[in-house]
Scaffold this motif. Structure first.
Motif, mmCIF file in Angstrom:
data_model
loop_
_atom_site.group_PDB
_atom_site.id
_atom_site.type_symbol
_atom_site.label_atom_id
_atom_site.label_comp_id
_atom_site.label_asym_id
_atom_site.label_seq_id
_atom_site.Cartn_x
_atom_site.Cartn_y
_atom_site.Cartn_z
ATOM 1 N N GLY A 1 14.814 13.974 -4.632
ATOM 2 C CA GLY A 1 14.631 12.199 -4.097
ATOM 3 C C GLY A 1 14.300 11.027 -4.228
ATOM 4 N N LEU A 2 13.945 9.992 -3.528
ATOM 5 C CA LEU A 2 14.135 8.928 -3.880
ATOM 6 C C LEU A 2 12.959 8.789 -4.037
ATOM 7 C CD1 LEU A 2 16.160 6.072 -3.992
ATOM 8 C CD2 LEU A 2 16.003 6.267 -2.125
ATOM 9 N N VAL A 3 12.457 7.570 -4.838
ATOM 10 C CA VAL A 3 11.481 6.468 -4.955
ATOM 11 C C VAL A 3 11.475 5.702 -4.518
ATOM 12 C CG1 VAL A 3 8.927 6.544 -6.286
ATOM 13 C CG2 VAL A 3 10.334 9.344 -6.126
ATOM 14 N N SER A 4 11.085 5.059 -3.555
ATOM 15 C CA SER A 4 11.092 3.529 -3.966
ATOM 16 C C SER A 4 9.877 2.894 -3.223
ATOM 17 C CB SER A 4 12.076 3.163 -2.081
ATOM 18 O OG SER A 4 11.818 3.493 -1.340
ATOM 19 N N GLN A 5 9.519 1.465 -3.965
ATOM 20 C CA GLN A 5 8.759 0.507 -3.333
ATOM 21 C C GLN A 5 8.378 -0.081 -2.171
ATOM 22 O OE1 GLN A 5 7.969 -2.848 -6.506
ATOM 23 N NE2 GLN A 5 5.978 -1.714 -6.579
ATOM 24 N N VAL A 6 7.581 0.173 -1.669
ATOM 25 C CA VAL A 6 7.119 -0.727 -0.310
ATOM 26 C C VAL A 6 6.106 -1.271 -0.289
ATOM 27 C CG1 VAL A 6 8.052 1.540 1.318
ATOM 28 C CG2 VAL A 6 5.685 1.572 0.679
ATOM 29 N N ARG A 7 6.328 -2.800 -0.041
ATOM 30 C CA ARG A 7 4.488 -3.265 0.099
ATOM 31 C C ARG A 7 3.870 -3.318 1.335
ATOM 32 N NH1 ARG A 7 3.869 -5.376 -4.388
ATOM 33 N NH2 ARG A 7 3.976 -7.085 -5.085
ATOM 34 N N LYS A 8 2.550 -3.492 1.291
ATOM 35 C CA LYS A 8 1.777 -3.327 2.464
ATOM 36 C C LYS A 8 -0.032 -4.405 2.006
ATOM 37 C CE LYS A 8 0.437 1.065 4.295
ATOM 38 N NZ LYS A 8 0.026 2.234 4.665
ATOM 39 N N LYS A 9 -0.113 -4.577 3.432
ATOM 40 C CA LYS A 9 -1.109 -5.226 3.325
ATOM 41 C C LYS A 9 -2.402 -4.319 2.640
ATOM 42 C CE LYS A 9 0.652 -8.732 6.634
ATOM 43 N NZ LYS A 9 0.127 -9.818 8.033
ATOM 44 N N ASN A 10 -3.077 -5.341 2.234
ATOM 45 C CA ASN A 10 -4.064 -4.525 1.584
ATOM 46 C C ASN A 10 -5.848 -4.958 2.531
ATOM 47 O OD1 ASN A 10 -6.699 -3.823 0.036
ATOM 48 N ND2 ASN A 10 -5.955 -4.784 -1.875
ATOM 49 N N ASN A 11 -5.691 -3.581 3.734
ATOM 50 C CA ASN A 11 -7.101 -3.534 4.064
ATOM 51 C C ASN A 11 -8.794 -4.440 3.637
ATOM 52 O OD1 ASN A 11 -5.726 -1.904 5.577
ATOM 53 N ND2 ASN A 11 -6.622 -0.005 4.714
ATOM 54 N N ALA A 12 -8.258 -4.813 2.091
ATOM 55 C CA ALA A 12 -9.962 -5.122 1.435
ATOM 56 C C ALA A 12 -9.957 -6.680 2.232
ATOM 57 C CB ALA A 12 -9.468 -4.602 0.562
ATOM 58 N N GLY A 13 -8.751 -7.567 2.808
ATOM 59 C CA GLY A 13 -9.081 -8.930 3.280
ATOM 60 C C GLY A 13 -8.126 -9.424 2.054
ATOM 61 N N HIS A 14 -7.988 -9.168 0.721
ATOM 62 C CA HIS A 14 -6.847 -9.507 -0.010
ATOM 63 C C HIS A 14 -5.498 -10.385 0.329
ATOM 64 C CE1 HIS A 14 -9.477 -9.321 -2.822
ATOM 65 N NE2 HIS A 14 -9.788 -7.506 -2.517
ATOM 66 N N SER A 15 -5.245 -11.823 0.209
ATOM 67 C CA SER A 15 -4.012 -11.818 0.580
ATOM 68 C C SER A 15 -2.442 -11.433 -0.061
ATOM 69 C CB SER A 15 -3.675 -13.791 0.241
ATOM 70 O OG SER A 15 -3.790 -14.134 -0.916
ATOM 71 N N ARG A 16 -3.226 -11.345 -1.240
ATOM 72 C CA ARG A 16 -2.170 -10.034 -1.751
ATOM 73 C C ARG A 16 -1.434 -8.906 -0.813
ATOM 74 N NH1 ARG A 16 -1.075 -11.392 -8.016
ATOM 75 N NH2 ARG A 16 -0.684 -13.529 -7.255
ATOM 76 N N ALA A 17 -0.281 -8.527 -1.013
ATOM 77 C CA ALA A 17 0.040 -7.646 -0.663
ATOM 78 C C ALA A 17 0.208 -6.192 -1.536
ATOM 79 C CB ALA A 17 1.556 -7.077 0.035
ATOM 80 N N ARG A 18 -0.720 -5.350 -1.649
ATOM 81 C CA ARG A 18 -0.105 -3.953 -2.975
ATOM 82 C C ARG A 18 1.034 -2.866 -2.515
ATOM 83 N NH1 ARG A 18 -5.330 -0.202 -3.165
ATOM 84 N NH2 ARG A 18 -4.041 0.514 -5.170
ATOM 85 N N GLY A 19 1.236 -3.029 -4.082
ATOM 86 C CA GLY A 19 3.005 -2.136 -4.241
ATOM 87 C C GLY A 19 2.707 -0.332 -4.222
ATOM 88 N N PHE A 20 3.018 -0.049 -3.364
ATOM 89 C CA PHE A 20 2.395 1.613 -3.236
ATOM 90 C C PHE A 20 4.655 2.170 -3.786
ATOM 91 C CE2 PHE A 20 -0.905 -0.242 -0.967
ATOM 92 C CZ PHE A 20 -1.453 1.114 -1.520
ATOM 93 N N TYR A 21 4.310 3.882 -3.122
ATOM 94 C CA TYR A 21 6.124 4.287 -3.210
ATOM 95 C C TYR A 21 5.818 5.505 -1.470
ATOM 96 C CZ TYR A 21 6.856 1.601 -7.614
ATOM 97 O OH TYR A 21 7.088 0.901 -9.336
ATOM 98 N N ARG A 22 7.480 5.250 -1.602
ATOM 99 C CA ARG A 22 7.450 5.934 -0.602
ATOM 100 C C ARG A 22 8.411 7.584 -1.130
ATOM 101 N NH1 ARG A 22 8.117 5.872 4.836
ATOM 102 N NH2 ARG A 22 10.226 7.334 3.921
ATOM 103 N N PHE A 23 7.760 8.339 -0.997
ATOM 104 C CA PHE A 23 9.648 8.971 -1.497
ATOM 105 C C PHE A 23 10.349 9.790 0.005
ATOM 106 C CE2 PHE A 23 10.608 13.859 -1.685
ATOM 107 C CZ PHE A 23 11.125 13.991 -3.313
ATOM 108 N N ASP A 24 11.444 10.289 -0.397
ATOM 109 C CA ASP A 24 12.326 10.453 0.229
ATOM 110 C C ASP A 24 13.562 11.683 -0.190
ATOM 111 O OD1 ASP A 24 12.280 8.939 3.208
ATOM 112 O OD2 ASP A 24 12.119 7.300 1.186
ATOM 113 N N ALA A 25 13.076 12.829 0.507
ATOM 114 C CA ALA A 25 13.877 13.805 -0.346
ATOM 115 C C ALA A 25 15.363 13.795 0.191
ATOM 116 C CB ALA A 25 12.834 15.580 0.132
#
Length: 215
Positions: free
Chosen positions: A60-84
């Motif tokens: 499948g396709l692995v793509s990067q997504v940005r999500k807010k950090n629960n720790a309260g940091h202003s910069r969003a963390r980069g995660f990846y999602r998979f779509d078969a």
């Protein structure tokens, strides 16, 4: 710097580390460990553990997504999602990306694919993954310029929605347009379900006093 898209990646497993879930993927002969979106990782971890998928993995396709950090940091963390890929014989045909449509502006932004049913390759709209046997519904929309009154924009703001998205959702409901993994729509229209379709059509019948069943 890691790329934001990994086409034709093989998802081998999902592992839990001290820093959260990681996708273990095979890409261009290398094994990569990528920080995973939790909900997406949980879904595919379950899929992988069904039947023989745990042995063969999923393409499948692995793509990067940005999500807010629960720790309260202003910069969003980069995660990846998979779509078969719905069609597991599907692969990207990068050499076809240079092909241009002529006289069809709504289909110009296309990329190449090939699969078992189409070994010579075919083009599909960028942003969608072709469905079963490489099928998809082409974009056949027509552009219209519409002035949106502030009153409607204000309602959309209260709903935390884009006013254009609300209008597009209404059109999708009225026309019963469905985009699925097996048959995705290049135009992005997707009905919100049977009840929404029913209400949208009832509105048109009431507002325009339709006596004939023309919709």
């Amino acid at each position: 710097m890691r790329p934001s898209l990994y086409y034709d990646a093989r998802l081998k497993s999902v592992i839990l580390t001290a820093n959260g879930e990681r996708f273990v993927i095979e890409y261009l002969g290398k094994e990569l460990f990528l920080p995973a979106d939790s909900a997406n990782a949980a879904y595919y971890d379950k899929i992988l553990k069904q039947g023989e998928k745990e042995e063969t993995g999923l393409i499948g396709l692995v793509s990067q997504v940005r999500k807010k950090n629960n720790a309260g940091h202003s910069r969003a963390r980069g995660f990846y999602r998979f779509d078969a890929y719905p069609d597991q014989t599907l692969t990207r045909a990068f050499e076809l990306d240079d092909f241009d449509y002529f006289g069809q502006d709504h289909n110009m932004n296309s990329i190449g694919w090939r699969n078992e049913a189409n070994p010579n390759g075919f083009l599909a709209a960028r942003g969608i993954i072709p469905g079963k046997e490489g099928r998809f519904i082409s974009d056949s929309t027509e552009p219209y310029t519409v002035n949106i009154p502030f009153d409607f924009v204000e309602i959309a703001t209260r709903l935390k929605q884009d006013p254009v998205d609300i209008l597009k959702n209404f059109m999708a409901d009225v026309c019963q347009l469905h985009s699925t993994d097996e048959l995705p729509r290049a135009d992005g229209f997707n009905s919100r379900g049977t009840e929404a379709e029913k209400k949208a059509r009832e509105y048109l019948k009431q507002a325009y006093r339709l006596k004939k069943d023309i919709i």
